[in-house]
Design a protein around this motif. Structure first.
Motif, PDB file in Angstrom:
ATOM      1  N   LEU A  56       0.794  -1.243  -0.073  1.00  0.00           N
ATOM      2  CA  LEU A  56      -0.107  -0.068  -0.080  1.00  0.00           C
ATOM      3  C   LEU A  56       0.808   1.081   0.055  1.00  0.00           C
ATOM      4  CD1 LEU A  56      -2.946  -1.100   2.441  1.00  0.00           C
ATOM      5  CD2 LEU A  56      -2.872  -0.887  -0.043  1.00  0.00           C
ATOM      6  N   THR A  57       0.303   2.312  -0.767  1.00  0.00           N
ATOM      7  CA  THR A  57       0.896   3.601  -0.447  1.00  0.00           C
ATOM      8  C   THR A  57       0.475   4.359   0.488  1.00  0.00           C
ATOM      9  OG1 THR A  57       1.270   3.450  -3.052  1.00  0.00           O
ATOM     10  CG2 THR A  57       1.606   5.756  -1.981  1.00  0.00           C
ATOM     11  N   THR A  58       1.288   4.931   1.560  1.00  0.00           N
ATOM     12  CA  THR A  58       0.740   5.889   2.630  1.00  0.00           C
ATOM     13  C   THR A  58       1.082   7.242   2.078  1.00  0.00           C
ATOM     14  OG1 THR A  58       2.933   5.837   3.406  1.00  0.00           O
ATOM     15  CG2 THR A  58       1.358   3.733   4.186  1.00  0.00           C
ATOM     16  N   PRO A  59       0.262   8.027   2.830  1.00  0.00           N
ATOM     17  CA  PRO A  59       0.280   9.683   2.492  1.00  0.00           C
ATOM     18  C   PRO A  59       1.829   9.983   2.497  1.00  0.00           C
ATOM     19  CG  PRO A  59      -1.611   9.127   3.934  1.00  0.00           C
ATOM     20  CD  PRO A  59      -0.749   7.812   3.843  1.00  0.00           C
ATOM     21  N   MET A  60       2.935   9.206   3.336  1.00  0.00           N
ATOM     22  CA  MET A  60       4.194   9.806   3.382  1.00  0.00           C
ATOM     23  C   MET A  60       4.786   9.236   2.193  1.00  0.00           C
ATOM     24  SD  MET A  60       4.459  11.563   6.264  1.00  0.00           S
ATOM     25  CE  MET A  60       6.158  11.675   6.142  1.00  0.00           C
ATOM     26  N   ASP A  61       4.497   8.303   1.677  1.00  0.00           N
ATOM     27  CA  ASP A  61       5.203   7.830   0.549  1.00  0.00           C
ATOM     28  C   ASP A  61       4.817   8.618  -0.736  1.00  0.00           C
ATOM     29  OD1 ASP A  61       5.753   5.586   1.880  1.00  0.00           O
ATOM     30  OD2 ASP A  61       4.141   4.312   1.158  1.00  0.00           O
ATOM     31  N   VAL A  62       4.042   9.228  -0.913  1.00  0.00           N
ATOM     32  CA  VAL A  62       3.586  10.246  -1.995  1.00  0.00           C
ATOM     33  C   VAL A  62       4.798  11.328  -2.223  1.00  0.00           C
ATOM     34  CG1 VAL A  62       2.044  11.913  -3.116  1.00  0.00           C
ATOM     35  CG2 VAL A  62       1.317   9.649  -2.273  1.00  0.00           C
ATOM     36  N   PRO A  63       4.982  12.237  -1.178  1.00  0.00           N
ATOM     37  CA  PRO A  63       6.188  13.452  -1.109  1.00  0.00           C
ATOM     38  C   PRO A  63       7.388  12.638  -1.365  1.00  0.00           C
ATOM     39  CG  PRO A  63       4.652  13.746   0.785  1.00  0.00           C
ATOM     40  CD  PRO A  63       4.309  12.381   0.444  1.00  0.00           C
ATOM     41  N   GLN A  64       7.690  11.502  -0.914  1.00  0.00           N
ATOM     42  CA  GLN A  64       9.078  10.822  -1.125  1.00  0.00           C
ATOM     43  C   GLN A  64       9.318  10.537  -2.369  1.00  0.00           C
ATOM     44  OE1 GLN A  64       9.144   7.575   1.755  1.00  0.00           O
ATOM     45  NE2 GLN A  64       9.627   8.993   3.558  1.00  0.00           N
ATOM     46  N   LYS A  65       8.228  10.091  -3.187  1.00  0.00           N
ATOM     47  CA  LYS A  65       8.111   9.710  -4.739  1.00  0.00           C
ATOM     48  C   LYS A  65       8.372  11.081  -5.417  1.00  0.00           C
ATOM     49  CE  LYS A  65       5.880   5.242  -4.279  1.00  0.00           C
ATOM     50  NZ  LYS A  65       4.682   4.438  -4.727  1.00  0.00           N
ATOM     51  N   ALA A  67       9.588  13.854  -4.615  1.00  0.00           N
ATOM     52  CA  ALA A  67      10.943  14.340  -4.276  1.00  0.00           C
ATOM     53  C   ALA A  67      12.047  13.697  -4.998  1.00  0.00           C
ATOM     54  CB  ALA A  67      11.379  14.404  -2.868  1.00  0.00           C
ATOM     55  N   GLY A  68      11.937  12.544  -5.130  1.00  0.00           N
ATOM     56  CA  GLY A  68      12.789  11.696  -5.717  1.00  0.00           C
ATOM     57  C   GLY A  68      12.753  11.852  -7.129  1.00  0.00           C
ATOM     58  N   LYS A  69      11.689  12.087  -7.722  1.00  0.00           N
ATOM     59  CA  LYS A  69      11.662  12.522  -9.248  1.00  0.00           C
ATOM     60  C   LYS A  69      12.234  13.592  -9.675  1.00  0.00           C
ATOM     61  CE  LYS A  69       7.653   9.253 -10.233  1.00  0.00           C
ATOM     62  NZ  LYS A  69       6.466   9.126 -10.954  1.00  0.00           N
ATOM     63  N   ALA A  70      11.945  14.737  -8.683  1.00  0.00           N
ATOM     64  CA  ALA A  70      12.416  15.984  -8.845  1.00  0.00           C
ATOM     65  C   ALA A  70      13.745  16.423  -8.880  1.00  0.00           C
ATOM     66  CB  ALA A  70      11.670  17.139  -7.796  1.00  0.00           C
ATOM     67  N   VAL A  71      14.414  15.541  -7.595  1.00  0.00           N
ATOM     68  CA  VAL A  71      15.703  15.424  -7.598  1.00  0.00           C
ATOM     69  C   VAL A  71      16.398  14.678  -8.711  1.00  0.00           C
ATOM     70  CG1 VAL A  71      17.773  14.646  -6.241  1.00  0.00           C
ATOM     71  CG2 VAL A  71      15.836  15.748  -4.827  1.00  0.00           C
ATOM     72  N   GLY A  72      15.914  13.701  -9.321  1.00  0.00           N
ATOM     73  CA  GLY A  72      16.481  13.113 -10.386  1.00  0.00           C
ATOM     74  C   GLY A  72      16.425  13.863 -11.482  1.00  0.00           C
ATOM     75  N   LYS A  73      15.430  14.553 -11.727  1.00  0.00           N
ATOM     76  CA  LYS A  73      15.484  15.470 -12.713  1.00  0.00           C
ATOM     77  C   LYS A  73      16.468  16.878 -12.760  1.00  0.00           C
ATOM     78  CE  LYS A  73      10.745  14.556 -14.602  1.00  0.00           C
ATOM     79  NZ  LYS A  73       9.535  14.784 -14.833  1.00  0.00           N
ATOM     80  N   ALA A  74      16.449  17.256 -11.576  1.00  0.00           N
ATOM     81  CA  ALA A  74      17.414  18.496 -11.236  1.00  0.00           C
ATOM     82  C   ALA A  74      18.945  18.415 -10.986  1.00  0.00           C
ATOM     83  CB  ALA A  74      16.750  19.048 -10.030  1.00  0.00           C
ATOM     84  N   VAL A  75      19.049  17.090 -10.615  1.00  0.00           N
ATOM     85  CA  VAL A  75      20.700  16.968 -10.601  1.00  0.00           C
ATOM     86  C   VAL A  75      20.973  15.939 -11.137  1.00  0.00           C
ATOM     87  CG1 VAL A  75      22.254  16.014  -8.620  1.00  0.00           C
ATOM     88  CG2 VAL A  75      20.064  17.380  -7.927  1.00  0.00           C
ATOM     89  N   LYS A  76      22.223  16.373 -11.910  1.00  0.00           N
ATOM     90  CA  LYS A  76      23.014  15.391 -12.943  1.00  0.00           C
ATOM     91  C   LYS A  76      23.744  14.534 -12.239  1.00  0.00           C
ATOM     92  CE  LYS A  76      20.915  16.787 -16.887  1.00  0.00           C
ATOM     93  NZ  LYS A  76      20.166  15.976 -17.509  1.00  0.00           N
ATOM     94  N   THR A  77      23.997  13.478 -12.316  1.00  0.00           N
ATOM     95  CA  THR A  77      24.713  12.380 -11.802  1.00  0.00           C
ATOM     96  C   THR A  77      26.069  12.492 -12.846  1.00  0.00           C
ATOM     97  OG1 THR A  77      23.980  10.453 -12.914  1.00  0.00           O
ATOM     98  CG2 THR A  77      23.095  10.973 -10.712  1.00  0.00           C
ATOM     99  N   PRO A  78      27.480  12.247 -12.435  1.00  0.00           N
ATOM    100  CA  PRO A  78      28.402  12.162 -13.325  1.00  0.00           C
ATOM    101  C   PRO A  78      28.170  11.193 -14.466  1.00  0.00           C
ATOM    102  CG  PRO A  78      29.273  11.546 -10.991  1.00  0.00           C
ATOM    103  CD  PRO A  78      27.809  11.493 -11.146  1.00  0.00           C
ATOM    104  N   ASP A  79      27.207  10.112 -14.444  1.00  0.00           N
ATOM    105  CA  ASP A  79      27.191   9.288 -15.658  1.00  0.00           C
ATOM    106  C   ASP A  79      26.268  10.104 -16.581  1.00  0.00           C
ATOM    107  OD1 ASP A  79      28.620   7.316 -14.438  1.00  0.00           O
ATOM    108  OD2 ASP A  79      26.691   6.401 -13.533  1.00  0.00           O
ATOM    109  N   ASP A  80      25.302  10.843 -16.113  1.00  0.00           N
ATOM    110  CA  ASP A  80      24.544  11.821 -16.743  1.00  0.00           C
ATOM    111  C   ASP A  80      25.258  12.992 -17.807  1.00  0.00           C
ATOM    112  OD1 ASP A  80      22.513  10.116 -16.547  1.00  0.00           O
ATOM    113  OD2 ASP A  80      21.676  11.428 -14.800  1.00  0.00           O
ATOM    114  N   GLU A  81      26.409  13.361 -17.323  1.00  0.00           N
ATOM    115  CA  GLU A  81      26.776  14.852 -17.686  1.00  0.00           C
ATOM    116  C   GLU A  81      27.502  14.270 -18.999  1.00  0.00           C
ATOM    117  OE1 GLU A  81      29.624  15.999 -14.821  1.00  0.00           O
ATOM    118  OE2 GLU A  81      27.905  16.605 -13.477  1.00  0.00           O
TER     119      GLU A  81
END
Length: 83
Positions: A56-65, A67-81
């Protein structure tokens, strides 16, 4: 289950098992004593106590997901550069 569990997921699973195991053992004892309806019902309850928190997805899981997607788009890893 998930392929890799984090520390909090592991602790949550352990906490679920602490409460589900006695219910499951009692259900198994009732089942072996011939009380099939009660024993089977308790085994189902014990299984759900472990499986539902994992699925089950809890209300606390939604902000974590989010934030994870936003950080993945905003921050480039060395492999992505690009070189």
């Amino acid at each position: 289950m998930r392929a890799s569990m984090g520390l909090m997921d592991t602790v949550g699973l352990a906490a679920s098992l602490v409460f589900a195991l006695p219910v499951g053992i009692f259900g198994m004892n009732r089942l072996l004593d011939g009380q099939t309806l009660l024993g089977g019902g308790l085994l189902v309850v014990a299984a759900l106590m472990v499986l539902l928190p994992q699925k089950l997805t809890t209300p606390m899981d939604v902000p974590q997901k989010i934030a994870g997607k936003a950080v993945g788009k905003a921050v480039k890893t060395p492999d992505d550069e690009e070189d």
